[in-house]
Enzyme design. Structure first.
Site, PDB file in Angstrom:
ATOM      1  N   TYR A  70       0.714  -1.125  -0.127  1.00 22.58           N
ATOM      2  CA  TYR A  70      -0.024  -0.073  -0.074  1.00 22.58           C
ATOM      3  C   TYR A  70       0.789   1.444  -0.046  1.00 22.58           C
ATOM      4  CZ  TYR A  70      -2.575  -3.840   2.274  1.00 22.58           C
ATOM      5  OH  TYR A  70      -3.331  -4.999   2.559  1.00 22.58           O
ATOM      6  N   HIS A  71       1.972   1.502  -0.863  1.00 23.04           N
ATOM      7  CA  HIS A  71       2.893   2.633  -0.878  1.00 23.04           C
ATOM      8  C   HIS A  71       3.076   3.044  -2.127  1.00 23.04           C
ATOM      9  CE1 HIS A  71       4.312   1.025   3.379  1.00 23.04           C
ATOM     10  NE2 HIS A  71       3.293   1.490   3.399  1.00 23.04           N
TER      11      HIS A  71
END
Length: 578
Positions: free
Chosen positions: A474-475
């Protein structure tokens, strides 16, 4: 509907920027958010992220998917992104990590003047309200509450001991003088008062406290941005569609700022006619300004999980016993803010080097007090624990394009995970080191059965498992990258090249991915942008915040959308007795 600044996207960048700009009572600021107010109980209760993350139903979550990934056996990756005020800080694990100081020095060396670590540190400190107090590297008075975990499980400390048994030093501050080592994460969570133990999203930190106190701040939720309005390569406003279907233009006297994140900011630029002419032409969009780098340079942390079942019940579990524990935990959290509901799940972690001669860690671990599988979309009965490992600076690059010209359509996301052989080789090293830690004596009493990988012994067998189950942690960043080269989208002050009065203020401007979680750096980016956009502020902010709201400029129906969050019944009732 005329303002000085119109900000699109109420995530970590947008809420920070709107709050800082509206500190000046002489300017009018409008923040546009496609989702809701970000005040609900699922946001405020940290453990409730497990209900939002899967995207079924889509609660505060865009729940995007990637195109099929050859490096992942043709699977589609899953990309949860926050869709409410606070953005992804409303659904994440709350981990406060800045990255390594060399990451920012790399930006400076690449031509992004003023982005060295020494230049950005004051903005990290300005944002930070660290429970440990002020120091040379930390701030204590900022709006973002940075806390010790309320009730870390004993297994998290045992994970740190296991890492030490494998030669990894203990580190009690990943944002301190050295990043390398194993320890417990600090989290963005309220640590005192009536909100003790609640999530401190960017909206809870920056926006919710002032949303009804500043007459110069208008917040429009459930409002979809359709395009940036341009006149002679100058941004003059944003066309939006409200929840009732009505469309209007919000005029910006000074600037428009896009804060939609690595997927939605490039999408809106392209929908506005700014981007690669070939991509725009495929969807019948007239070119307003050719900028080929829009949507390119997508980077993300490729992640793999090892998981174990356990007979220990002091973990997050699924089933009758786990349900009974959960009921007790809810009561404890409502009373004191402590207990299992306050957990970030990823309680322990480590930054490690694949080779001792490296200047900085190139792998990160997230140790989770539950079995995590397929982004919590696949549940396992009973109790267990798991650990993530990700490659911090992947070599592979992907892109974000359009599926069609509809503003409500999801963007076309292609991270090209594991497209570079070096990324696979490094991730394999990380998996092997993670497995060594999880098999160390300190965790022996917790281990019962290794899921999926128990019979994987060779590198080839582990690679097969990686391709079958790896995905994002999730980056995503980089799709409106900052720089001076031909593929740069914004300059060192985040102004879109070739367009006046338009900036991008979110993680998409990162030229390279930082070595860590991206929420804190995004807030730092917005703090910097606010200074450039507003100039010096000399008024008494506390005096302005204490004023009674004046008559709103917003029509009654829109005013309800903007301010109704304060009267949300869940906010008043859900934590009664605290």
């Amino acid at each position: 509907m005329e303002f000085d600044y119109v900000i699109v996207g109420g995530g970590s960048g947008g809420t920070t920027l709107a709050s800082r700009l509206s500190e000046d009572p002489a300017v009018k600021v409008c923040l546009v958010e496609a989702g809701g107010d970000g005040r609900g109980i699922l946001v405020r209760a940290p453990a409730a992220t497990v209900a939002m993350l899967p995207g079924r139903p889509r609660i505060n979550n865009y729940a995007y998917q990637t195109v099929p990934q050859p490096g992942l056996n043709g699977r589609r990756g899953y990309q949860p992104r926050g869709r409410c005020l606070g953005g992804s800080s409303a659904i994440n694990a709350m981990l406060y990590v800045r990255g390594h100081r060399d990451d920012y020095d790399d930006w400076e060396r690449a031509g992004c003047t003023g982005w060295s670590f020494d230049s950005v540190l004051p903005y990290f400190k300005r944002a930070e309200g660290n429970q440990r107090g002020a120091s040379a590297l930390h701030g204590a008075d900022g709006p973002l509450q940075v806390s010790e975990q309320q009730s870390p499980r004993p297994i998290a400390e045992d994970f740190v001991r296991a890492a030490e048994e494998c030669g990894i030093p203990r580190n009690d501050d990943f944002n301190g003088a050295e990043q390398e080592g194993a320890g417990l994460y600090q989290v963005t969570q309220f640590h005192d008062g009536a909100r003790n133990g609640e999530r401190c999203s960017a909206a809870a930190a920056y926006l919710h406290p002032v949303i009804n106190q500043r007459p110069n701040l208008t917040v429009l939720t459930d409002t979809q941005a359709l395009r940036v309005v341009l006149e002679d390569r100058r941004a003059t406003g944003v066309e939006v569609r409200h929840k009732d279907g009505s469309i209007e233009t919000l005029h910006a006297r000074r600037e428009v700022a896009l804060c939609g994140g690595a997927f939605n900011s490039p999408q809106l630029l392209m929908l506005s006619g700014i981007g690669d002419p070939a991509e725009l032409g495929r969807h019948g969009i007239a070119v307003q300004h050719a900028l080929p780098g829009v949507g390119q340079n997508l980077q993300d942390h490729t992640d793999f999980i090892l998981a174990y079942t356990s007979k220990h019940t002091d973990l997050f579990g699924i089933g009758v016993v786990g349900g009974l524990h959960l009921v007790k935990a809810i009561a404890e959290w409502r009373k004191s803010g402590k207990g299992m509901i306050a957990t970030p799940f990823a309680e322990g972690g480590a930054f490690i080097k694949s080779s001792p001669e490296l200047r900085r860690p190139d792998l990160q671990l997230h140790f989770v007090i539950a079995i995590t599988d397929d982004h919590a979309r696949k549940l396992h009965a009973g109790f267990g624990f798991s650990c993530h490992v990700c490659v911090l600076r992947p070599k592979g690059r992907g892109d974000v394009r359009l599926n069609d010209a509809g503003p409500g359509s999801p963007p076309r996301i292609d991270p090209r995970f594991l497209s570079d052989p070096e990324d696979m080789a490094l991730l394999l090293q990380g998996v092997k080191k993670m497995r060594e830690i999880l098999r160390a004596p300190a965790l022996e009493k917790y281990r019962h059965r290794e899921l999926y990988t128990a019979d994987a012994h060779t590198d080839e067998e582990l690679v097969q498992h990686i391709r079958a189950r790896a995905d994002t942690i999730y980056h995503p960043v980089g799709t409106c990258k900052m720089g001076t080269d031909a593929m740069a989208v914004v300059d060192a002050k985040l102004r879109v090249h070739g367009i006046e009065n338009l900036r991008v203020v979110d993680a998409s401007i990162m030229p390279t991915l930082i070595g860590g979680n991206t929420n804190a750096p995004t807030i730092m980016i917005a703090e910097r942008a606010a200074d450039w956009m507003r100039g010096p502020i000399t008024f008494d902010r506390a005096q302005q915040d204490a004023r009674a709201p004046a008559t709103s400029l917003v029509p009654p129906a829109l005013q309800a959308a903007a301010t109704g969050a304060a009267q949300h019944p869940a906010h008043a009732a859900a934590r009664s007795g605290r």
